[in-house]
Design a protein around this motif. Structure first.
Motif, mmCIF file in Angstrom:
data_model
loop_
_atom_site.group_PDB
_atom_site.id
_atom_site.type_symbol
_atom_site.label_atom_id
_atom_site.label_comp_id
_atom_site.label_asym_id
_atom_site.label_seq_id
_atom_site.Cartn_x
_atom_site.Cartn_y
_atom_site.Cartn_z
ATOM 1 N N PRO A 202 0.815 -1.228 0.000
ATOM 2 C CA PRO A 202 0.000 0.000 0.000
ATOM 3 C C PRO A 202 0.848 1.279 0.000
ATOM 4 O O PRO A 202 0.504 2.252 -0.673
ATOM 5 C CB PRO A 202 -0.828 -0.108 1.280
ATOM 6 C CG PRO A 202 -0.856 -1.554 1.604
ATOM 7 C CD PRO A 202 0.463 -2.096 1.129
ATOM 8 N N ALA A 203 1.954 1.278 0.743
ATOM 9 C CA ALA A 203 2.813 2.468 0.761
ATOM 10 C C ALA A 203 3.424 2.725 -0.611
ATOM 11 O O ALA A 203 3.486 3.874 -1.059
ATOM 12 C CB ALA A 203 3.904 2.324 1.817
ATOM 13 N N LEU B 78 4.110 6.084 -5.224
ATOM 14 C CA LEU B 78 4.189 6.174 -6.685
ATOM 15 C C LEU B 78 2.972 6.894 -7.269
ATOM 16 O O LEU B 78 3.099 7.652 -8.237
ATOM 17 C CB LEU B 78 4.356 4.787 -7.290
ATOM 18 C CG LEU B 78 5.659 4.068 -6.885
ATOM 19 C CD1 LEU B 78 5.674 2.649 -7.423
ATOM 20 C CD2 LEU B 78 6.883 4.852 -7.317
ATOM 21 N N GLY B 79 1.812 6.678 -6.665
ATOM 22 C CA GLY B 79 0.615 7.395 -7.106
ATOM 23 C C GLY B 79 0.748 8.893 -6.898
ATOM 24 O O GLY B 79 0.374 9.691 -7.775
ATOM 25 N N ALA C 125 3.059 15.317 -4.947
ATOM 26 C CA ALA C 125 4.186 14.543 -5.472
ATOM 27 C C ALA C 125 5.418 14.703 -4.575
ATOM 28 O O ALA C 125 6.135 13.724 -4.324
ATOM 29 C CB ALA C 125 4.505 14.974 -6.905
ATOM 30 N N ALA C 126 5.652 15.915 -4.090
ATOM 31 C CA ALA C 126 6.789 16.140 -3.193
ATOM 32 C C ALA C 126 6.647 15.303 -1.922
ATOM 33 O O ALA C 126 7.623 14.712 -1.445
ATOM 34 C CB ALA C 126 6.908 17.625 -2.854
ATOM 35 N N GLY C 127 5.439 15.234 -1.387
ATOM 36 C CA GLY C 127 5.204 14.395 -0.213
ATOM 37 C C GLY C 127 5.496 12.931 -0.501
ATOM 38 O O GLY C 127 6.122 12.237 0.310
ATOM 39 N N GLY C 128 5.057 12.445 -1.655
ATOM 40 C CA GLY C 128 5.335 11.067 -2.045
ATOM 41 C C GLY C 128 6.826 10.820 -2.204
ATOM 42 O O GLY C 128 7.351 9.784 -1.773
ATOM 43 N N ILE D 55 9.338 12.574 -0.806
ATOM 44 C CA ILE D 55 9.980 12.661 0.514
ATOM 45 C C ILE D 55 9.765 11.370 1.297
ATOM 46 O O ILE D 55 10.696 10.830 1.899
ATOM 47 C CB ILE D 55 9.466 13.887 1.294
ATOM 48 C CG1 ILE D 55 9.987 15.172 0.640
ATOM 49 C CG2 ILE D 55 9.859 13.819 2.774
ATOM 50 C CD1 ILE D 55 9.297 16.440 1.101
ATOM 51 N N ALA D 56 8.535 10.856 1.275
ATOM 52 C CA ALA D 56 8.242 9.607 1.986
ATOM 53 C C ALA D 56 9.044 8.449 1.407
ATOM 54 O O ALA D 56 9.609 7.629 2.151
ATOM 55 C CB ALA D 56 6.743 9.308 1.929
ATOM 56 N N LEU D 57 9.109 8.388 0.091
ATOM 57 C CA LEU D 57 9.869 7.319 -0.572
ATOM 58 C C LEU D 57 11.355 7.426 -0.236
ATOM 59 O O LEU D 57 11.995 6.422 0.111
ATOM 60 C CB LEU D 57 9.648 7.393 -2.086
ATOM 61 C CG LEU D 57 10.364 6.339 -2.924
ATOM 62 C CD1 LEU D 57 9.887 4.943 -2.571
ATOM 63 C CD2 LEU D 57 10.129 6.622 -4.407
ATOM 64 N N LEU D 58 11.912 8.626 -0.313
ATOM 65 C CA LEU D 58 13.331 8.811 -0.010
ATOM 66 C C LEU D 58 13.649 8.509 1.449
ATOM 67 O O LEU D 58 14.688 7.895 1.743
ATOM 68 C CB LEU D 58 13.777 10.227 -0.382
ATOM 69 C CG LEU D 58 13.860 10.525 -1.874
ATOM 70 C CD1 LEU D 58 14.162 12.003 -2.119
ATOM 71 C CD2 LEU D 58 14.890 9.638 -2.545
ATOM 72 N N ALA D 59 12.797 8.930 2.364
ATOM 73 C CA ALA D 59 13.025 8.633 3.786
ATOM 74 C C ALA D 59 13.013 7.127 4.023
ATOM 75 O O ALA D 59 13.805 6.598 4.811
ATOM 76 C CB ALA D 59 11.966 9.314 4.652
ATOM 77 N N THR D 60 12.136 6.440 3.319
ATOM 78 C CA THR D 60 12.042 4.993 3.456
ATOM 79 C C THR D 60 13.283 4.310 2.900
ATOM 80 O O THR D 60 13.909 3.482 3.573
ATOM 81 C CB THR D 60 10.781 4.475 2.739
ATOM 82 O OG1 THR D 60 9.633 5.097 3.327
ATOM 83 C CG2 THR D 60 10.658 2.968 2.848
#
Length: 143
Positions: A52-53, A58-59, A80-83, A85-90
């Protein structure tokens, strides 16, 4: 857009649970049992956290290209920036911290890095989710 919004809301809920319950429990696991605990945790998270994440992140990244006309470009870019940032932090902090914890057992510095990445990821997910809900109103509620 509704799938991404749904996944974003779900991801916020999972992130809140992880922040408030799952990760604090790491510190309570006895050291000799930690690696086994973490391996079991990792085997369980693919369908309920990772998939789901990934859909959410990606969405969010695709929204500037696929946004409804009623959603301003700047809103889609913030989502998109939030997505991102979340992806990079992960990928850059949370995953390496998890790998280290699973390989070496509980370590305060790896745990602190995981918690820091989690706070960044959660904040980014909350921001994107809030903007996605607002975008749904802009796109689909008659004015």
């Amino acid at each position: 857009m509704s799938v991404v919004t749904t996944m974003a809301m779900y991801t916020v809920g999972v992130s809140a649970l992880t922040t408030r319950v799952s990760y604090p429990l790491y510190a309570a696991v006895p050291a000799p049992a930690f690696v086994a605990y973490h391996r079991r945790y990792n085997r369980q998270i693919l369908p309920v956290i990772i998939v789901p994440a990934a859909i959410c992140f990606l969405g969010c990244l695709s929204l500037p290209f696929l946004r409804p006309a009623a959603v301003p470009v700047w809103v889609a870019l913030l989502i998109a920036a939030g997505g991102l940032i979340a992806l990079l932090a992960t990928v850059t902090a949370a995953v390496p911290a998890h790998l280290r914890l699973q390989r070496d057992g509980f370590a305060t510095d790896a745990y602190a890095r995981l918690r820091f990445a989690d706070r960044i990821r959660t904040a980014a997910c909350v921001g994107s989710a809030a903007l996605l809900v607002w975008s749904m109103v802009l796109a689909f509620v008659p004015r």
